[in-house]
Design a protein around this motif. Structure first.
Motif, PDB file in Angstrom:
ATOM      1  N   ILE A 151       0.831  -1.189   0.000  1.00  0.00           N
ATOM      2  CA  ILE A 151       0.000   0.000   0.000  1.00  0.00           C
ATOM      3  C   ILE A 151       0.879   1.257   0.000  1.00  0.00           C
ATOM      4  CG2 ILE A 151      -0.192   0.036   2.525  1.00  0.00           C
ATOM      5  CD1 ILE A 151      -3.088   0.990   2.161  1.00  0.00           C
ATOM      6  N   LEU A 152       0.496   2.261  -0.753  1.00  0.00           N
ATOM      7  CA  LEU A 152       1.290   3.486  -0.890  1.00  0.00           C
ATOM      8  C   LEU A 152       1.025   4.434   0.283  1.00  0.00           C
ATOM      9  CD1 LEU A 152       0.742   3.970  -4.711  1.00  0.00           C
ATOM     10  CD2 LEU A 152       2.843   3.208  -3.580  1.00  0.00           C
ATOM     11  N   PRO A 153       2.048   5.179   0.715  1.00  0.00           N
ATOM     12  CA  PRO A 153       1.915   6.009   1.916  1.00  0.00           C
ATOM     13  C   PRO A 153       0.815   7.066   1.851  1.00  0.00           C
ATOM     14  CG  PRO A 153       4.222   5.761   1.320  1.00  0.00           C
ATOM     15  CD  PRO A 153       3.426   5.179   0.195  1.00  0.00           C
ATOM     16  N   ASP A 154       0.511   7.593   0.661  1.00  0.00           N
ATOM     17  CA  ASP A 154      -0.489   8.660   0.547  1.00  0.00           C
ATOM     18  C   ASP A 154      -1.906   8.141   0.323  1.00  0.00           C
ATOM     19  OD1 ASP A 154       1.443  10.648   0.871  1.00  0.00           O
ATOM     20  OD2 ASP A 154       1.926  10.656  -1.265  1.00  0.00           O
ATOM     21  N   THR A 155      -2.115   6.842   0.440  1.00  0.00           N
ATOM     22  CA  THR A 155      -3.436   6.255   0.210  1.00  0.00           C
ATOM     23  C   THR A 155      -4.444   6.776   1.226  1.00  0.00           C
ATOM     24  OG1 THR A 155      -2.425   4.247  -0.673  1.00  0.00           O
ATOM     25  CG2 THR A 155      -4.719   4.084   0.073  1.00  0.00           C
ATOM     26  N   PRO A 156      -5.579   7.307   0.779  1.00  0.00           N
ATOM     27  CA  PRO A 156      -6.594   7.779   1.726  1.00  0.00           C
ATOM     28  C   PRO A 156      -7.180   6.622   2.530  1.00  0.00           C
ATOM     29  CG  PRO A 156      -6.958   8.714  -0.470  1.00  0.00           C
ATOM     30  CD  PRO A 156      -5.932   7.626  -0.619  1.00  0.00           C
ATOM     31  N   VAL A 157      -7.358   6.846   3.809  1.00  0.00           N
ATOM     32  CA  VAL A 157      -7.935   5.823   4.678  1.00  0.00           C
ATOM     33  C   VAL A 157      -9.307   5.407   4.178  1.00  0.00           C
ATOM     34  CG1 VAL A 157      -8.824   5.403   7.005  1.00  0.00           C
ATOM     35  CG2 VAL A 157      -6.593   6.489   6.702  1.00  0.00           C
ATOM     36  N   GLU A 158     -10.084   6.383   3.668  1.00  0.00           N
ATOM     37  CA  GLU A 158     -11.440   6.055   3.209  1.00  0.00           C
ATOM     38  C   GLU A 158     -11.425   5.113   2.003  1.00  0.00           C
ATOM     39  OE1 GLU A 158     -10.584  10.405   1.909  1.00  0.00           O
ATOM     40  OE2 GLU A 158     -10.191   9.092   3.639  1.00  0.00           O
ATOM     41  N   ASN A 159     -10.353   5.137   1.207  1.00  0.00           N
ATOM     42  CA  ASN A 159     -10.261   4.199   0.081  1.00  0.00           C
ATOM     43  C   ASN A 159     -10.032   2.776   0.576  1.00  0.00           C
ATOM     44  OD1 ASN A 159     -10.519   6.482  -1.449  1.00  0.00           O
ATOM     45  ND2 ASN A 159      -8.617   6.223  -2.607  1.00  0.00           N
ATOM     46  N   VAL A 160      -9.258   2.642   1.635  1.00  0.00           N
ATOM     47  CA  VAL A 160      -9.059   1.323   2.228  1.00  0.00           C
ATOM     48  C   VAL A 160     -10.376   0.837   2.837  1.00  0.00           C
ATOM     49  CG1 VAL A 160      -7.732  -0.028   3.895  1.00  0.00           C
ATOM     50  CG2 VAL A 160      -6.631   1.843   2.649  1.00  0.00           C
ATOM     51  N   GLU A 161     -11.096   1.716   3.485  1.00  0.00           N
ATOM     52  CA  GLU A 161     -12.411   1.357   4.025  1.00  0.00           C
ATOM     53  C   GLU A 161     -13.341   0.877   2.915  1.00  0.00           C
ATOM     54  OE1 GLU A 161     -13.532   4.994   5.877  1.00  0.00           O
ATOM     55  OE2 GLU A 161     -12.558   4.507   7.792  1.00  0.00           O
ATOM     56  N   ARG A 162     -13.309   1.570   1.793  1.00  0.00           N
ATOM     57  CA  ARG A 162     -14.152   1.193   0.661  1.00  0.00           C
ATOM     58  C   ARG A 162     -13.750  -0.183   0.128  1.00  0.00           C
ATOM     59  NH1 ARG A 162     -18.959   1.121  -1.807  1.00  0.00           N
ATOM     60  NH2 ARG A 162     -18.800   1.096  -4.093  1.00  0.00           N
ATOM     61  N   LEU A 163     -12.450  -0.425   0.006  1.00  0.00           N
ATOM     62  CA  LEU A 163     -11.976  -1.716  -0.478  1.00  0.00           C
ATOM     63  C   LEU A 163     -12.459  -2.847   0.425  1.00  0.00           C
ATOM     64  CD1 LEU A 163     -10.212  -3.626  -2.181  1.00  0.00           C
ATOM     65  CD2 LEU A 163      -8.282  -2.986  -0.713  1.00  0.00           C
ATOM     66  N   VAL A 164     -12.251  -2.698   1.706  1.00  0.00           N
ATOM     67  CA  VAL A 164     -12.646  -3.745   2.636  1.00  0.00           C
ATOM     68  C   VAL A 164     -14.145  -3.974   2.585  1.00  0.00           C
ATOM     69  CG1 VAL A 164     -12.701  -4.433   5.065  1.00  0.00           C
ATOM     70  CG2 VAL A 164     -10.649  -3.347   4.122  1.00  0.00           C
ATOM     71  N   SER A 165     -14.910  -2.905   2.436  1.00  0.00           N
ATOM     72  CA  SER A 165     -16.367  -3.041   2.334  1.00  0.00           C
ATOM     73  C   SER A 165     -16.763  -3.803   1.074  1.00  0.00           C
ATOM     74  CB  SER A 165     -17.022  -1.654   2.335  1.00  0.00           C
ATOM     75  OG  SER A 165     -18.421  -1.757   2.129  1.00  0.00           O
ATOM     76  N   LEU A 166     -16.121  -3.489  -0.044  1.00  0.00           N
ATOM     77  CA  LEU A 166     -16.444  -4.187  -1.297  1.00  0.00           C
ATOM     78  C   LEU A 166     -16.128  -5.668  -1.198  1.00  0.00           C
ATOM     79  CD1 LEU A 166     -15.093  -1.606  -3.925  1.00  0.00           C
ATOM     80  CD2 LEU A 166     -17.495  -2.241  -3.572  1.00  0.00           C
ATOM     81  N   VAL A 167     -14.995  -5.999  -0.595  1.00  0.00           N
ATOM     82  CA  VAL A 167     -14.588  -7.402  -0.518  1.00  0.00           C
ATOM     83  C   VAL A 167     -15.447  -8.167   0.477  1.00  0.00           C
ATOM     84  CG1 VAL A 167     -12.712  -8.996   0.018  1.00  0.00           C
ATOM     85  CG2 VAL A 167     -12.216  -6.877  -1.236  1.00  0.00           C
ATOM     86  N   THR A 168     -15.661  -7.599   1.646  1.00  0.00           N
ATOM     87  CA  THR A 168     -16.332  -8.355   2.710  1.00  0.00           C
ATOM     88  C   THR A 168     -17.830  -8.502   2.482  1.00  0.00           C
ATOM     89  OG1 THR A 168     -16.531  -6.332   4.045  1.00  0.00           O
ATOM     90  CG2 THR A 168     -14.600  -7.750   4.438  1.00  0.00           C
ATOM     91  N   THR A 169     -18.389  -7.714   1.581  1.00  0.00           N
ATOM     92  CA  THR A 169     -19.827  -7.852   1.279  1.00  0.00           C
ATOM     93  C   THR A 169     -20.076  -8.600  -0.013  1.00  0.00           C
ATOM     94  OG1 THR A 169     -19.872  -5.674   0.167  1.00  0.00           O
ATOM     95  CG2 THR A 169     -20.423  -5.754   2.536  1.00  0.00           C
ATOM     96  N   TRP A 170     -18.994  -8.999  -0.694  1.00  0.00           N
ATOM     97  CA  TRP A 170     -19.144  -9.684  -1.985  1.00  0.00           C
ATOM     98  C   TRP A 170     -19.563 -11.133  -1.776  1.00  0.00           C
ATOM     99  CZ3 TRP A 170     -16.723 -13.869  -4.347  1.00  0.00           C
ATOM    100  CH2 TRP A 170     -16.957 -14.019  -5.730  1.00  0.00           C
ATOM    101  N   GLN A 171     -20.402 -11.625  -2.658  1.00  0.00           N
ATOM    102  CA  GLN A 171     -20.799 -13.024  -2.634  1.00  0.00           C
ATOM    103  C   GLN A 171     -20.697 -13.605  -4.042  1.00  0.00           C
ATOM    104  OE1 GLN A 171     -21.606 -14.971   0.021  1.00  0.00           O
ATOM    105  NE2 GLN A 171     -21.137 -13.219   1.351  1.00  0.00           N
ATOM    106  N   ALA A 172     -20.205 -14.834  -4.105  1.00  0.00           N
ATOM    107  CA  ALA A 172     -20.059 -15.491  -5.414  1.00  0.00           C
ATOM    108  C   ALA A 172     -21.416 -15.726  -6.055  1.00  0.00           C
ATOM    109  CB  ALA A 172     -19.320 -16.808  -5.228  1.00  0.00           C
TER     110      ALA A 172
END
Length: 348
Positions: free
Chosen positions: A327-348
């Motif tokens: 992960i790059l140092p300037d990455t916004p925290v909210e983008n990481v939150e969005r990523l985790v939300s997309l992954v953890t709510t995904w269903q096959a």
């Protein structure tokens, strides 16, 4: 036949070859400069190396991302250059300049490496692992790691980071016996280091071969595959049942041979690896990766679409969502939150 999962950990299930929906997610360098709480801790010590060698603070930094995000793993806060430090090589981390090491360019310099004192110098990392794992729930394993011998050797020979790794490649071609001796030392200490982290509580291990992609096919086999295979064999003999992820960044088409010949339990894939090729690898071994860290930095519609595409292609097999590099140092925290939300709510 897949073995029955012995743990409720989604990461351990995926590493055992099971399909989990949603897949587990963690990020390389998830503990670091993009978090304000990390910067607060970092300001309390003189140098990055001091932070790595302070078990109380390193454990705190290890746990910080887990307090913000629903990651399925923690990774111990350390650095791959702890191994050269443990061998007695002078290692410094200068702000804005990256790591600086006293370059090793000949057999005499290799012979001066202190293998006897390495264990004591690695002890703070083991304490960090113990402290961090004591705070983690059963479902969230801690990942221990080391750099692969080739990648660590490039820093030791170059005296720091490099784009072309000319000095390391030249030494490997021009003085192969000397370079082999350096690699042999790194195999020995790295296997000891990984096993030590596992004994201290790490339940997963990863080997970072960040500069594997600069080698030709024959050299890749000699300096990446062979040493990694030796490390995997030694670690599995000492701490059986601990899964090992290999990350041969830039391996391209050689990734399949790497996965087959090293004995790793899962393979991490960089951003350049086509997800269709990852899907081919997935038939034989769990895969991990490979979102572009720059896309995570940017966010937006293209970011959302790429996350969905990776999940849609790889989510039906044993898969761990991660980045294609740290992960790059300037990455916004909210983008990481969005990523985790997309992954953890995904269903096959």
């Amino acid at each position: 036949m897949l073995r029955t999962p012995s743990s409720p950990s989604p990461l351990l299930q995926a590493l055992g070859g099971h399909v989990t929906s949603p897949p587990p997610v963690w990020l390389m360098r998830q503990a670091g400069r993009y978090l304000p709480e990390y910067r607060s801790v970092r300001n309390r010590v003189p140098s990055f190396l001091d932070l790595c060698l302070n078990p109380a603070l390193a454990a705190e930094v290890t746990l910080q991302p887990l307090r913000r995000f629903a990651f399925d793993a923690a990774i111990v806060f350390s650095d791959i250059l702890i191994v050269p430090y443990a061998l007695g090589q002078k290692v410094e981390f200068k702000e804005g300049e990256g790591p600086k090491l006293e370059a090793i360019r000949d057999a005499d310099a290799v012979a001066k490496l202190d293998t006897e004192g390495a264990g004591a110098r690695l002890a703070p990392v083991y304490e960090t692992v113990e402290r961090a794992t004591a705070e983690l729930p059963e479902t969230v394993p801690l990942i221990g790691f080391c750099g692969a011998p080739w990648t660590v050797a490039t820093y030791m020979v170059e005296g720091g980071g490099s784009k072309e790794h000319l000095a390391a490649r030249f030494l490997a071609y021009h003085q192969p016996e000397t370079f082999q001796r350096l690699i042999d030392i790194l195999v020995e200490i790295s296997a000891h280091y990984l096993a030590g982290q596992a004994k201290a509580g790490a339940r997963v291990l990863q080997i970072f071969d960040s500069w594997a992609g600069v080698l030709s096919e024959d050299e890749f086999t000699r300096w990446c595959i062979a040493p990694t295979r030796q490390i995997v064999q030694r670690v599995k003999a000492e701490v059986p049942g601990t899964p090992i992820i290999g990350f041969p960044r830039g391996a391209g088409l050689l990734a399949e041979r790497y996965a087959r010949d090293t004995g790793i339990d899962a393979i991490g894939c960089d951003t350049a690896m086509p997800v269709g090729w990852m899907q081919r690898l997935q038939v034989h071994i769990p895969v991990q990766g490979n979102l572009d860290p720059v896309l995570l930095l940017a966010g937006g519609a293209a970011f959302d679409a790429r996350v969905e595409a990776i999940l849609g292609t790889l989510g039906a097999g044993p898969f761990i969502f991660n980045l294609g590099h740290g992960i790059l140092p300037d990455t916004p925290v909210e983008n990481v939150e969005r990523l985790v939300s997309l992954v953890t709510t995904w269903q096959a």
